[in-house]
Design an enzyme around this catalytic site. Sequence first.
Site, PDB file in Angstrom:
ATOM      1  N   CYS B 161       0.788  -1.236   0.000  1.00  0.00           N
ATOM      2  CA  CYS B 161       0.000   0.000   0.000  1.00  0.00           C
ATOM      3  C   CYS B 161       0.818   1.284   0.000  1.00  0.00           C
ATOM      4  O   CYS B 161       0.263   2.373   0.102  1.00  0.00           O
ATOM      5  CB  CYS B 161      -0.983  -0.039   1.161  1.00  0.00           C
ATOM      6  SG  CYS B 161      -1.986  -1.535   1.081  1.00  0.00           S
ATOM      7  N   HIS B 291      -2.552   8.273   6.041  1.00  0.00           N
ATOM      8  CA  HIS B 291      -2.798   6.958   5.439  1.00  0.00           C
ATOM      9  C   HIS B 291      -4.176   6.493   5.907  1.00  0.00           C
ATOM     10  O   HIS B 291      -4.983   6.050   5.102  1.00  0.00           O
ATOM     11  CB  HIS B 291      -1.681   5.995   5.832  1.00  0.00           C
ATOM     12  CG  HIS B 291      -1.762   4.666   5.156  1.00  0.00           C
ATOM     13  ND1 HIS B 291      -1.830   4.540   3.794  1.00  0.00           N
ATOM     14  CD2 HIS B 291      -1.793   3.400   5.659  1.00  0.00           C
ATOM     15  CE1 HIS B 291      -1.903   3.249   3.472  1.00  0.00           C
ATOM     16  NE2 HIS B 291      -1.882   2.550   4.583  1.00  0.00           N
ATOM     17  N   LYS B 320      -9.888   8.105   2.994  1.00  0.00           N
ATOM     18  CA  LYS B 320     -10.323   6.737   2.653  1.00  0.00           C
ATOM     19  C   LYS B 320     -11.792   6.487   2.982  1.00  0.00           C
ATOM     20  O   LYS B 320     -12.389   5.540   2.459  1.00  0.00           O
ATOM     21  CB  LYS B 320      -9.409   5.715   3.326  1.00  0.00           C
ATOM     22  CG  LYS B 320      -8.028   5.665   2.660  1.00  0.00           C
ATOM     23  CD  LYS B 320      -7.154   4.561   3.194  1.00  0.00           C
ATOM     24  CE  LYS B 320      -5.853   4.414   2.412  1.00  0.00           C
ATOM     25  NZ  LYS B 320      -4.885   5.505   2.618  1.00  0.00           N
ATOM     26  N   HIS B 325      -9.905   2.113   0.615  1.00  0.00           N
ATOM     27  CA  HIS B 325      -8.457   1.915   0.564  1.00  0.00           C
ATOM     28  C   HIS B 325      -8.125   1.311  -0.797  1.00  0.00           C
ATOM     29  O   HIS B 325      -8.442   0.156  -1.060  1.00  0.00           O
ATOM     30  CB  HIS B 325      -8.011   1.007   1.702  1.00  0.00           C
ATOM     31  CG  HIS B 325      -6.519   0.907   1.845  1.00  0.00           C
ATOM     32  ND1 HIS B 325      -5.644   1.528   0.963  1.00  0.00           N
ATOM     33  CD2 HIS B 325      -5.737   0.278   2.760  1.00  0.00           C
ATOM     34  CE1 HIS B 325      -4.402   1.271   1.336  1.00  0.00           C
ATOM     35  NE2 HIS B 325      -4.429   0.518   2.423  1.00  0.00           N
ATOM     36  N   PHE B 381       1.496   3.851   3.836  1.00  0.00           N
ATOM     37  CA  PHE B 381       2.222   2.789   4.541  1.00  0.00           C
ATOM     38  C   PHE B 381       1.665   1.437   4.111  1.00  0.00           C
ATOM     39  O   PHE B 381       0.474   1.309   3.848  1.00  0.00           O
ATOM     40  CB  PHE B 381       2.063   2.949   6.062  1.00  0.00           C
ATOM     41  CG  PHE B 381       2.355   4.341   6.569  1.00  0.00           C
ATOM     42  CD1 PHE B 381       3.483   5.030   6.130  1.00  0.00           C
ATOM     43  CD2 PHE B 381       1.506   4.951   7.467  1.00  0.00           C
ATOM     44  CE1 PHE B 381       3.754   6.315   6.604  1.00  0.00           C
ATOM     45  CE2 PHE B 381       1.767   6.239   7.938  1.00  0.00           C
ATOM     46  CZ  PHE B 381       2.888   6.921   7.507  1.00  0.00           C
ATOM     47  N   PHE B 383       1.967  -3.201   4.007  1.00  0.00           N
ATOM     48  CA  PHE B 383       2.409  -4.505   4.506  1.00  0.00           C
ATOM     49  C   PHE B 383       3.915  -4.626   4.290  1.00  0.00           C
ATOM     50  O   PHE B 383       4.459  -4.083   3.335  1.00  0.00           O
ATOM     51  CB  PHE B 383       1.739  -5.627   3.721  1.00  0.00           C
ATOM     52  CG  PHE B 383       0.435  -6.096   4.302  1.00  0.00           C
ATOM     53  CD1 PHE B 383      -0.276  -5.321   5.190  1.00  0.00           C
ATOM     54  CD2 PHE B 383      -0.094  -7.326   3.935  1.00  0.00           C
ATOM     55  CE1 PHE B 383      -1.484  -5.755   5.715  1.00  0.00           C
ATOM     56  CE2 PHE B 383      -1.296  -7.768   4.450  1.00  0.00           C
ATOM     57  CZ  PHE B 383      -1.992  -6.993   5.342  1.00  0.00           C
TER      58      PHE B 383
END
Lengths: 264, 401
Positions: B161, B291, B320, B325, B381, B383
Amino acid sequence: MSKLSAYLDGVGALGPGFDNWPQLAAQLSGEAPWQAAPTQLPAPQALPPAERRRVGKPVRLALALGFEAATGVDTTTLATVFTASGGDGDNMHALCTTLAEPERLVSPTRFTNSVHNGPAGYWGIAARAQAPCNVLSAFDAGFTMGLLETLGQVHGEQRAVLLIAYDTPYPGPLARLRPLPDACGVALLLSPERSERSLARIELDTAAAPAGSTGQAELDALANSAPALTALPLLAALAKGQPARCALRTLNGFELAVELQPCA
Amino acid sequence: MQALHLSCFTATSCLGAGLGATLDTLSTNRSGLARCTFETVELSTHIGEVAGVDDYRLPAELADYNCRNNRLALMALEQDGFAEAVRRAAQRYGAARVGVFLGTSTAGILETEQAYRKLDSSGAFVDPPNYQTRHTPYALTDVVSRTLGLAGPAFAVSTACSSGAKVFASAARLIDAGVIDAAVVGGVDSLCLTTLYGFNSLELVSPEPCRPYDAARRGISIGEAAAFALLERPADTLPGDAVLLAGVGESSDAYHMSSPHPEGRGAEAAMQAALSSAGLAARDVDYLNLHGTATPSNDAAEGQAAMRLFGRDVPMSSTKGATGHTLGAAGALEIVIAALALQNGLIPGSPGSHQLDPALELDYAFAPRRQALGVVMSNSFGFGGSNASVVLRRADAKGHA
């Protein structure tokens, strides 16, 4: 004609018939014969036990490559660039198989490991590396674009960057769509300044150049079988202590030449 | 870093195709999220689906590239005169002097998922997907490069992401090194079963439209989007409302594959690095696009990092709740939203969110505010602990040459 350069301070190599850079170097220089053999992927000892059990081939491959090239270097502050044609093929095959079943009971671990930056994430944990990390995909130009991004970082940030290029084959029906050899790859530690570690100076320029060769037909065939092994002709020159200039594999008409000058 | 001009940019998401629809929806604090009826998905969730992606037709010579992700990409290139602006740049600089660096996390995997439903008795595909032109992340970069007639360096960045933000750093470095004169950067990710069922398996999907930073947030709503920017060295004179890429900061959590560092250590490092890259201080930032995925852990970690850096002095929001997202596209989409915010003096709100998490002392914008902005930051940000923050500023921002 723009030029980017860096000093090659370490090499990692792992693939079918070679377990590390000294073995591959001996094969490339003609001191030892290369023979096809299944890739021996070491266990990722640097990972905590819980993570160690969860990871697939690309993580084991990338970690082994990175730690070999960065031997003796503080990995906690070392920036990295990972480049791979695809993600974890075994994991993807399992996920797509599950999604084709009526219940679609996806495993959370499989989903977590499905990201293309899985090996990069596990490297961060294993190497305690908090420096920036990029992860590329560029089909057959994977190594070439990884090297360009790496030298861009060395130039722009004026610090050492570890490039880890790797490819792992797909199982199941995907294997026929994207044929790749057994798990293989190369890692290069590149620095802006020459040091006692420096093995060679590498320079890139946006120009045409003749195709490279290792001087051995079967190693050339291996180099052409996986994007991650694009650097074999260059590494053959390093192993022989000779300068070399050759074209790197690119796509869509872009041209990039690489020159290697061994450090005496 | 040397500032670069976003000489053209565009975004297509569930808010609409192009900047006009995007700005209109953000200005009125509406959300594009709706109950999920995507494909054969049976999950109780809301998604941000782009209208018209199924009906879009690729040009005949690109028929091999036909997949949802590539259709969304080419649909978006047609908005706001973006493709024309890139073609003009290619004429000016030469096709090999314009790079293409695009973020995606899942590329054309939807069509591979569908192909797995039809295997013959030997386990082979009955209708094989195309690996090179649809499945692999590079397929996105390839179709965009071909459509725009470019021959410069091209790669996909796939850091989950943060992908759509990190491409700005790669492009800026290669422009600075003189390898290229301009770059198409962006991100495209489209709906697929892997992410919908995958995030569901991690219990990170909200049953209701997501509520970033809300005390009662319950997880993410997945969306899809395509967003692009054309980066060039700034001309000697620029209009006052021209948007400049002022800085990019990157870091790694080195903590966990799917959870952020609980105190947002990596997030703070990325924001600090972005400020330092831009030569600015935290007090110079007029708006932070968070984020803000609306998972309990992301917003808690990022919120603590934002508190340490900005306190209550800087208005911030996650968009978002409006877009969902959009994963590998989120960085690029939110940088384009940040650019719109700068040009229009608009701090976007946060549809769906009503009550700030009491653990966070922040100036969180629940509703849009009209306010002149000079410098904005956007966080992405992902995974694997991959973090990127981007700083944009207006050409006429006070106190900055």
